[in-house]
Every structure is written in structure tokens, then in C-alpha cells.
Design an enzyme around this catalytic site. Structure first.
Site, mmCIF file in Angstrom:
data_model
loop_
_atom_site.group_PDB
_atom_site.id
_atom_site.type_symbol
_atom_site.label_atom_id
_atom_site.label_comp_id
_atom_site.label_asym_id
_atom_site.label_seq_id
_atom_site.Cartn_x
_atom_site.Cartn_y
_atom_site.Cartn_z
ATOM 1 N N HIS A 1 0.836 -1.202 0.000
ATOM 2 C CA HIS A 1 0.000 0.000 0.000
ATOM 3 C C HIS A 1 0.874 1.257 0.000
ATOM 4 O O HIS A 1 0.531 2.251 -0.646
ATOM 5 C CB HIS A 1 -0.942 -0.011 1.207
ATOM 6 C CG HIS A 1 -1.803 1.207 1.255
ATOM 7 N ND1 HIS A 1 -2.740 1.489 0.293
ATOM 8 C CD2 HIS A 1 -1.826 2.243 2.123
ATOM 9 C CE1 HIS A 1 -3.311 2.644 0.572
ATOM 10 N NE2 HIS A 1 -2.776 3.123 1.680
ATOM 11 N N ASP B 1 -7.572 8.548 -5.870
ATOM 12 C CA ASP B 1 -7.275 9.504 -4.795
ATOM 13 C C ASP B 1 -5.892 10.098 -5.044
ATOM 14 O O ASP B 1 -5.122 9.586 -5.863
ATOM 15 C CB ASP B 1 -7.367 8.854 -3.399
ATOM 16 C CG ASP B 1 -6.507 7.608 -3.275
ATOM 17 O OD1 ASP B 1 -5.418 7.565 -3.879
ATOM 18 O OD2 ASP B 1 -6.929 6.670 -2.568
ATOM 19 N N LYS C 1 -10.531 12.818 -3.543
ATOM 20 C CA LYS C 1 -11.408 12.054 -2.646
ATOM 21 C C LYS C 1 -11.224 12.503 -1.204
ATOM 22 O O LYS C 1 -10.117 12.699 -0.744
ATOM 23 C CB LYS C 1 -11.057 10.564 -2.771
ATOM 24 C CG LYS C 1 -11.824 9.637 -1.860
ATOM 25 C CD LYS C 1 -11.349 8.190 -1.988
ATOM 26 C CE LYS C 1 -10.184 7.890 -1.080
ATOM 27 N NZ LYS C 1 -9.829 6.457 -1.039
ATOM 28 N N GLY D 1 -16.164 0.935 -2.381
ATOM 29 C CA GLY D 1 -16.692 2.300 -2.274
ATOM 30 C C GLY D 1 -15.880 3.296 -3.081
ATOM 31 O O GLY D 1 -16.436 4.087 -3.864
HETATM 32 C C1 R5P Z 1 -6.822 3.639 -0.086
HETATM 33 O O1 R5P Z 1 -5.944 4.458 0.227
HETATM 34 C C2 R5P Z 1 -6.555 2.457 -0.956
HETATM 35 O O2 R5P Z 1 -5.574 2.727 -1.918
HETATM 36 C C3 R5P Z 1 -7.821 1.986 -1.634
HETATM 37 O O3 R5P Z 1 -8.315 3.039 -2.455
HETATM 38 C C4 R5P Z 1 -8.885 1.627 -0.641
HETATM 39 O O4 R5P Z 1 -8.356 0.855 0.387
HETATM 40 C C5 R5P Z 1 -10.005 0.882 -1.297
HETATM 41 O O5 R5P Z 1 -10.954 0.606 -0.317
HETATM 42 P P1 R5P Z 1 -12.502 0.571 -0.615
HETATM 43 O O6 R5P Z 1 -12.707 -0.369 -1.759
HETATM 44 O O7 R5P Z 1 -13.088 0.053 0.680
HETATM 45 O O8 R5P Z 1 -12.980 1.954 -0.914
#
Ligand code: R5P
Length: 314
Positions: free
Chosen positions: A133, A172, A195, A228
Site C-alpha cells: 500500500h 485519490d 477524494k 466504495g
Molecule cells: C486507499 O488508500 C486504498 O488505496 C484503496 O483506495 C482503498 O483501500 C479501497 O478501499 P474501498 O474499496 O473500501 O474503498
């Protein structure tokens, strides 16, 4: 080559199909291991073959249920070390807890660091992983970390589609660098979704930065958890006149209602990797799963042969 010079690959229970594929591509048999659970949920592990003096790789993404899979990995590594394996490499195609990589508010742990410490307690010699990540998580380890990217596999597939007017969209601001890097591989422009996330696991899209009108948009993220983020990004792109929207991510975390959210977003295609196994029960329309097995196999062979791995990072 003597038996001792060959690679041994064991798999935890998190993603056996990927481990089998890696073994097949690497042309080594799957290591014999017995993993059971006691009635109270405790994990029991037994390595069923001699590993003394061997170069061993343990494949275990720490995906759902993250804690059980992490515990399995730890116990497997302990068993291997106690059985005198010469070198143990922990292969985590998906590194769970990676999102908790810093203190975002007072009195919270840095869980990604805690997981690194836990893993290192079992004295693995190195870690092989994909699309952390945050790149900085490598620094939570004091052993060598080989960090692969899904981008080359994805780029080959996207380039084969010959899409015109392609724009890579980061859902994001944190993913902008990843999107820019990928854009260079597929000759695509860049757009960023601004975002705001009011609470954990809840996302809210604000603005699309960049020109997406009449373009083929490819949203790129490291993972889809609840769906989401990517669902709202798709909505914003369509409202801004996108011609088509493809959703791409490395790690198919896909918690809870995520498949429904992806289907509601009506993507032209959903492209995911197999770092996390996607069960049949998670029905996703227009799904394409790209395998990372060859990339992991090449990395394993390079590590085993003590060669340079940097050619795999581009
Ligand atoms: C966030 O910083 C990650 O890169 C993903 O965008 C996020 O974890 C995705 O999570 P979700 O599908 O629950 O929105």
C-alpha cells in the site's frame, strides 16, 4: 543439481491456486505441508518433508481472514527454521494491514509495522511481496524486501486492447504517482479524483482533476476492499463525460458487498490480479483476472540463483 540446491515452495491456506500455479511455472513440486485447525480455532502446522539445508519459499497473502493467515505464516516459518531450512523467504503477494502504515490520529498503533515485527520474530531471511500500500513499508523490515509490481502484467494486457484516448485515473491523490507511472507504460494521460474519506471504509468523491470527457478511462488502485472508492470514482467519471470506464486493481480484497458495488458501477471491464484468490461465489460482471504467477516464479528463481532482481521492477 543436487536436491539441496533446488527450490522448495510451501503454501499456507490463503491462496493455494496461486501457489500451485507458481510451482507449476517454476517446475517444482508443491512442498508437503499439513495445516489443520483445532476445535478452538488454534492453527496446527506440520511440514511433511525434510527441509534441512534447503532454500524455502512460503507463499501466503495475509488476506481475509487476515489474522488467521498471518498466524499460519508465522507458524510455518517457525516450523521451517526449527527444521533447519537454510534460507526462508516469506512470499506475501498481498501484505495485509498495509493501510495502517502511519499514525493518522493520536493513540493508534502503526499496525503495518507491528505485522513486520511479528513476521521478523520468526527470522525469515527475506520478504517477497507485491504492490505494498505504501512503498515505505519496506523500511519496517530490517531484512531485504523484494517489492514487485503488478504494472508490467497489467500493461501488457491493456496494450493488447489498443485503446485510443486512454486516461489513467487515480481514485485519490495518494495513488497519483502510481497512475502516472502506469500511464507511461500504456501511453495514457492522467486524471486524479479528489477524494475525501470522512470515516474508515467510507469514501466520498469530490472532483475530477483532468480531462476525461470522451476518453476511455482506466481507474487504477492498489486494492478494492468495500468497492466504495472505485464505485464513486466511476460515477464521477461518467458524470464528467467519460466514454468508457475500466476498473483495475492489484489486490481483490472484495469485502462484504464489494461485488455488488462493482456490478452496480457497471464497469466496461474489471481487471484484477490473483494475489488474493477470488472465490466463485463473488460474482463480478466483466471480470478479467490476470495471473502474477510467472512474475513471482521469476522472482523466486532469481532470488534462489542470487542474481539481480531489478529487471523485474520496471
Ligand atoms: C486507499 O488508500 C486504498 O488505496 C484503496 O483506495 C482503498 O483501500 C479501497 O478501499 P474501498 O474499496 O473500501 O474503498
Amino acid at each position: 543439481m543436487s536436491n539441496k540446491d533446488s527450490i522448495l515452495i510451501f503454501s499456507g491456506s490463503a491462496n493455494k491456486p496461486l501457489a500451485s500455479e507458481i510451482c507449476k511455472v517454476t517446475n517444482v513440486p508443491e512442498g508437503a505441508i499439513n495445516i489443520k485447525k483445532f476445535s478452538d480455532g488454534e492453527v496446527s502446522v506440520r511440514i511433511e518433508e525434510n527441509v534441512r539445508g534447503r532454500d524455502v519459499f512460503v507463499i501466503q497473502p495475509t488476506s481475509f481472514p487476515a489474522n488467521d493467515h498471518l498466524m499460519e505464516l508465522i507458524l510455518i516459518m517457525d516450523a521451517l527454521r526449527r527444521a533447519s531450512a537454510r534460507r526462508v523467504t516469506a512470499v506475501l503477494p498481498y501484505y495485509g494491514y498495509g493501510r495502517q502504515d502511519r499514525k493518522v490520529e493520536p493513540r493508534v498503533p502503526i499496525s503495518a509495522r507491528v505485522v513486520a515485527d511479528l513476521i521478523q520474530t520468526m527470522l525469515p531471511h527475506r520478504l517477497l511481496t507485491m504492490d505494498l500500500h505504501a512503498d515505505q513499508i519496506q523500511g519496517f523490515f530490517s531484512i531485504p524486501v523484494d517489492h514487485l509490481y503488478f504494472a508490467p502484467v497489467l500493461a501488457e494486457y491493456i496494450n493488447s486492447k489498443n485503446l485510443q484516448d486512454l486516461v489513467i485515473v487515480s481514485p485519490d491523490s495518494g495513488g497519483a504517482e502510481r497512475a502516472r507511472f502506469f500511464g507511461k507504460k500504456v501511453n495514457g494521460g492522467l486524471a486524479i479524483i479528489d477524494k475525501r474519506r470522512p470515516r474508515a471504509n467510507e469514501s466520498e468523491v469530490m472532483n475530477v482533476i483532468g480531462d476525461v470527457k470522451g476518453k476511455n478511462c482506466l481507474i487504477l488502485d492498489d486494492m478494492i476492499d468495500t468497492g466504495g472508492t472505485i464505485g464513486k470514482a466511476a460515477k464521477a467519471l461518467k458524470e464528467n463525460g467519460a466514454l468508457s470506464v475500466i476498473c483495475c486493481a492489484t489486490h481483490a480484497v472484495l469485502s462484504g458487498e464489494a461485488p455488488d458495488k462493482l456490478n452496480e458501477a457497471n464497469f466496461d471491464e474489471v481487471v484484477l490480479s490473483n494475489t488474493i484468490h477470488i472465490p466463485e461465489s463473488k460474482k463480478i460482471n466483466n471480470l478479467k483476472v490476470l495471473s502474477t504467477a510467472s512474475l513471482f516464479s521469476r522472482a523466486i528463481q532469481i532470488i534462489h540463483n542470487e542474481e539481480s532482481i531489478s529487471s523485474l521492477f520496471i
